[in-house]
Design a protein around this motif. Sequence first.
Motif, PDB file in Angstrom:
ATOM      1  N   ALA A   8       0.836  -1.203   0.000  1.00 16.43           N
ATOM      2  CA  ALA A   8       0.000   0.000   0.000  1.00 16.43           C
ATOM      3  C   ALA A   8       0.871   1.255   0.000  1.00 16.43           C
ATOM      4  O   ALA A   8       0.570   2.235  -0.699  1.00 16.43           O
ATOM      5  N   GLN A   9       1.965   1.239   0.759  1.00 18.64           N
ATOM      6  CA  GLN A   9       2.883   2.379   0.780  1.00 18.64           C
ATOM      7  C   GLN A   9       3.569   2.547  -0.574  1.00 18.64           C
ATOM      8  O   GLN A   9       3.750   3.671  -1.055  1.00 18.64           O
ATOM      9  N   TYR A  10       3.955   1.428  -1.189  1.00 22.80           N
ATOM     10  CA  TYR A  10       4.567   1.495  -2.524  1.00 22.80           C
ATOM     11  C   TYR A  10       3.576   2.062  -3.543  1.00 22.80           C
ATOM     12  O   TYR A  10       3.961   2.813  -4.450  1.00 22.80           O
ATOM     13  N   PHE A  13       3.378   5.748  -3.024  1.00 20.64           N
ATOM     14  CA  PHE A  13       4.611   6.377  -3.513  1.00 20.64           C
ATOM     15  C   PHE A  13       4.619   6.447  -5.033  1.00 20.64           C
ATOM     16  O   PHE A  13       5.032   7.458  -5.612  1.00 20.64           O
ATOM     17  N   ALA A  14       4.156   5.380  -5.699  1.00 13.90           N
ATOM     18  CA  ALA A  14       4.086   5.391  -7.164  1.00 13.90           C
ATOM     19  C   ALA A  14       3.109   6.444  -7.653  1.00 13.90           C
ATOM     20  O   ALA A  14       3.355   7.137  -8.650  1.00 13.90           O
ATOM     21  N   PHE A  15       1.985   6.593  -6.945  1.00 12.97           N
ATOM     22  CA  PHE A  15       0.989   7.609  -7.312  1.00 12.97           C
ATOM     23  C   PHE A  15       1.583   9.011  -7.192  1.00 12.97           C
ATOM     24  O   PHE A  15       1.445   9.843  -8.105  1.00 12.97           O
ATOM     25  N   LYS A  16       2.240   9.289  -6.066  1.00 10.81           N
ATOM     26  CA  LYS A  16       2.837  10.608  -5.866  1.00 10.81           C
ATOM     27  C   LYS A  16       3.968  10.861  -6.869  1.00 10.81           C
ATOM     28  O   LYS A  16       4.131  11.985  -7.359  1.00 10.81           O
ATOM     29  N   HIS A  89       1.954   5.545 -12.879  1.00  7.10           N
ATOM     30  CA  HIS A  89       0.518   5.709 -12.637  1.00  7.10           C
ATOM     31  C   HIS A  89      -0.176   4.348 -12.627  1.00  7.10           C
ATOM     32  O   HIS A  89      -0.953   4.031 -11.700  1.00  7.10           O
ATOM     33  N   ILE A  90       0.076   3.557 -13.642  1.00  6.13           N
ATOM     34  CA  ILE A  90      -0.538   2.233 -13.733  1.00  6.13           C
ATOM     35  C   ILE A  90      -0.017   1.322 -12.620  1.00  6.13           C
ATOM     36  O   ILE A  90      -0.774   0.531 -12.037  1.00  6.13           O
ATOM     37  N   LEU A  91       1.264   1.457 -12.298  1.00  8.84           N
ATOM     38  CA  LEU A  91       1.847   0.642 -11.223  1.00  8.84           C
ATOM     39  C   LEU A  91       1.164   0.923  -9.887  1.00  8.84           C
ATOM     40  O   LEU A  91       0.944   0.003  -9.082  1.00  8.84           O
ATOM     41  N   SER A  92       0.801   2.184  -9.637  1.00 11.49           N
ATOM     42  CA  SER A  92       0.120   2.514  -8.386  1.00 11.49           C
ATOM     43  C   SER A  92      -1.221   1.793  -8.281  1.00 11.49           C
ATOM     44  O   SER A  92      -1.631   1.372  -7.186  1.00 11.49           O
ATOM     45  N   ILE A  93      -1.908   1.642  -9.427  1.00 13.95           N
ATOM     46  CA  ILE A  93      -3.200   0.943  -9.431  1.00 13.95           C
ATOM     47  C   ILE A  93      -2.999  -0.542  -9.163  1.00 13.95           C
ATOM     48  O   ILE A  93      -3.718  -1.154  -8.356  1.00 13.95           O
TER      49      ILE A  93
END
Length: 322
Positions: A8-10, A13-16, A89-93
């Motif tokens: 969830a933290q990763y 972080f990917a989103f930010k 962006h996609i990685l955060s999802i």
Amino acid sequence: MPIDETLAQYSDFAFKSALVVYALVVTLLIWQYATARTQRLAEQEPAMAGGPVVRPTGPGRIVEPVGKPLSERLGNMAFSVLIVGAVLHILSIVLRGFATHRFPLGNMYEFVTMATAAATVVGLVFLREQRYRATWVFLLVPVLILMFLAGTVLYADPAPVVPALRSFWLPIHVTIVSIGSGVFLVSGVASLLFLFRLRQSEGNESGGPLGAIAKRLPDARTLDRLAYKTTIIGFPLFGAGVILGAIWAEAAWGRFWGWDPKETCSFIAWVLYAAYLHARATSGWRDTRAAYINIAGFTAMLFNLFIINIVISGLHSYAGLT
């Protein structure tokens, strides 16, 4: 299953990181625009002063190779960095889904994340050519605004979804609607730019900052075709999402349609996009009138996303700030 806090933290972080990368892309594109304008002014000065613009070459003269202009290098750099942002962006999802052990579309934060990612991917498909580089600024700005709102006001901690959303219809219905919303974002921006470009061309307002911005954009017809092409993709997707939502409603609530506020607003948006496609094919409505209808449809989508979900209470309220 318990939430995987590390993943969830990763994901966050990917989103930010994607948000920062998109902001960097916008900065590079604005820099490209400023550099290109300065270069054009510098090239015009010798001609305006009566001096030579091109130096002749003769036998034995060594001609040094000239590299790409700085503005072109900045544009290529921005597009490369944009791809990195889209991957993050996609990685955060994906990481959000693995962290929560469910499909990552259970609240508004996740929905907006998916929709903005869809808009970016659609942009990469339709705006990959050099002539569309200036258009990216106007697409990424609303994407950045929506992502900022998602990461602050709409953010929800990773958690299991409410019982009403624990259905196999969730990944089908909500994914289609969110992707359709992302496609409509590209279409709405294209129609806005079409109206802006058309006004600058018809009014001969070539001077000033607005005229300079308009010159960097594709011609009005190209922008109009872009809006039409993307709407053709988004319209059946969104329509399918509405139909699948009605089927899910029958299974969950015992009726296909109940004129719930979200259902009603979705239907209004669908009708507006149907009207746009019809107007786009009707003589006398193809230009500005059709574009205004397209923008009205996207406005209804935004109203449905924010006002209906946050302000107005209904059967879909659990999909709001949870």
